[in-house]
Every structure is written in C-alpha cells, then in structure tokens.
Design a protein around this motif. Structure first.
Motif, short mmCIF file in Angstrom:
data_model
loop_
_atom_site.label_atom_id
_atom_site.label_comp_id
_atom_site.label_asym_id
_atom_site.label_seq_id
_atom_site.Cartn_x
_atom_site.Cartn_y
_atom_site.Cartn_z
N ALA A 20 4.95 -2.13 5.95
CA ALA A 20 4.57 -3.50 5.65
C ALA A 20 4.94 -4.44 6.79
N LEU A 21 6.11 -4.24 7.37
CA LEU A 21 6.57 -5.07 8.47
C LEU A 21 5.61 -4.97 9.66
N LYS A 22 5.20 -3.76 9.98
CA LYS A 22 4.28 -3.54 11.11
C LYS A 22 2.89 -4.13 10.83
N LEU A 23 2.50 -4.15 9.54
CA LEU A 23 1.19 -4.70 9.17
C LEU A 23 1.25 -6.21 8.95
N ASN A 24 2.47 -6.76 8.99
CA ASN A 24 2.69 -8.19 8.77
C ASN A 24 2.23 -8.64 7.37
N VAL A 25 2.57 -7.80 6.37
CA VAL A 25 2.29 -8.13 4.97
C VAL A 25 3.57 -7.89 4.17
N SER A 26 3.60 -8.40 2.95
CA SER A 26 4.77 -8.15 2.11
C SER A 26 4.73 -6.73 1.58
N GLU A 27 5.90 -6.25 1.19
CA GLU A 27 5.99 -4.90 0.64
C GLU A 27 5.17 -4.79 -0.64
N SER A 28 5.17 -5.84 -1.46
CA SER A 28 4.40 -5.79 -2.71
C SER A 28 2.90 -5.72 -2.44
N THR A 29 2.44 -6.37 -1.38
CA THR A 29 1.03 -6.28 -1.00
C THR A 29 0.69 -4.85 -0.61
N LEU A 30 1.57 -4.22 0.14
CA LEU A 30 1.33 -2.83 0.56
C LEU A 30 1.30 -1.90 -0.66
N TYR A 31 2.23 -2.09 -1.60
CA TYR A 31 2.21 -1.29 -2.84
C TYR A 31 0.85 -1.44 -3.54
N ARG A 32 0.36 -2.67 -3.62
CA ARG A 32 -0.92 -2.94 -4.28
C ARG A 32 -2.04 -2.22 -3.54
N TRP A 33 -2.01 -2.27 -2.22
CA TRP A 33 -3.04 -1.59 -1.44
C TRP A 33 -3.02 -0.09 -1.69
N PHE A 34 -1.84 0.49 -1.78
CA PHE A 34 -1.73 1.94 -2.01
C PHE A 34 -2.26 2.33 -3.39
N ARG A 35 -2.28 1.39 -4.32
CA ARG A 35 -2.77 1.69 -5.67
C ARG A 35 -4.24 1.35 -5.85
N SER A 36 -4.88 0.75 -4.84
CA SER A 36 -6.25 0.29 -4.94
C SER A 36 -7.18 1.07 -4.02
N LYS A 37 -8.45 1.04 -4.36
CA LYS A 37 -9.46 1.63 -3.48
C LYS A 37 -9.59 0.72 -2.27
N LEU A 38 -9.42 1.29 -1.09
CA LEU A 38 -9.45 0.51 0.13
C LEU A 38 -10.73 0.76 0.92
N SER A 39 -11.10 -0.24 1.72
CA SER A 39 -12.21 -0.04 2.64
C SER A 39 -11.77 0.96 3.70
#
Length: 56
Positions: A20-39
C-alpha cells in the motif's frame, strides 16, 4: 478460481502495508482491491509493485 488469486499468490508474505505504501494508497483500500474484481491495468500495477518489492 478466487478473485485475484494470482495477486494473492504473488504477494506471499509481503505485508499489505508495504504494498500500500508503494502504491500510495491506504492499507484498507488495498484490502478492498484484493477482494474486488480489478481491471487488468490495476492488477498489473499491483503485480509490478509486488515484483519490485521482491527484487529488493
């Protein structure tokens, strides 16, 4: 097949917080991305960061 199974396998033991730090997003955002269908673009972006972390 589970959602983002390739990303989860690639992540291995890397902490979500480090990715998350390297992507410049919050950890909770990254958790959400891992649980969702991504582009494909977002999936590649995350995978690239994981590979860079693994390379050191």
């Amino acid at each position: 097949m589970k959602i983002n199974g390739d990303l989860k396998r690639a992540r291995g033991n890397i902490p979500y917080s480090e990715i998350a730090l390297k992507l410049n997003v919050s950890e909770s955002t990254l958790y959400r991305w891992f649980r969702s269908k991504l582009s494909k673009a977002k999936e590649k972006e995350i995978l690239d960061v994981i590979m860079k972390i693994k390379e050191g």
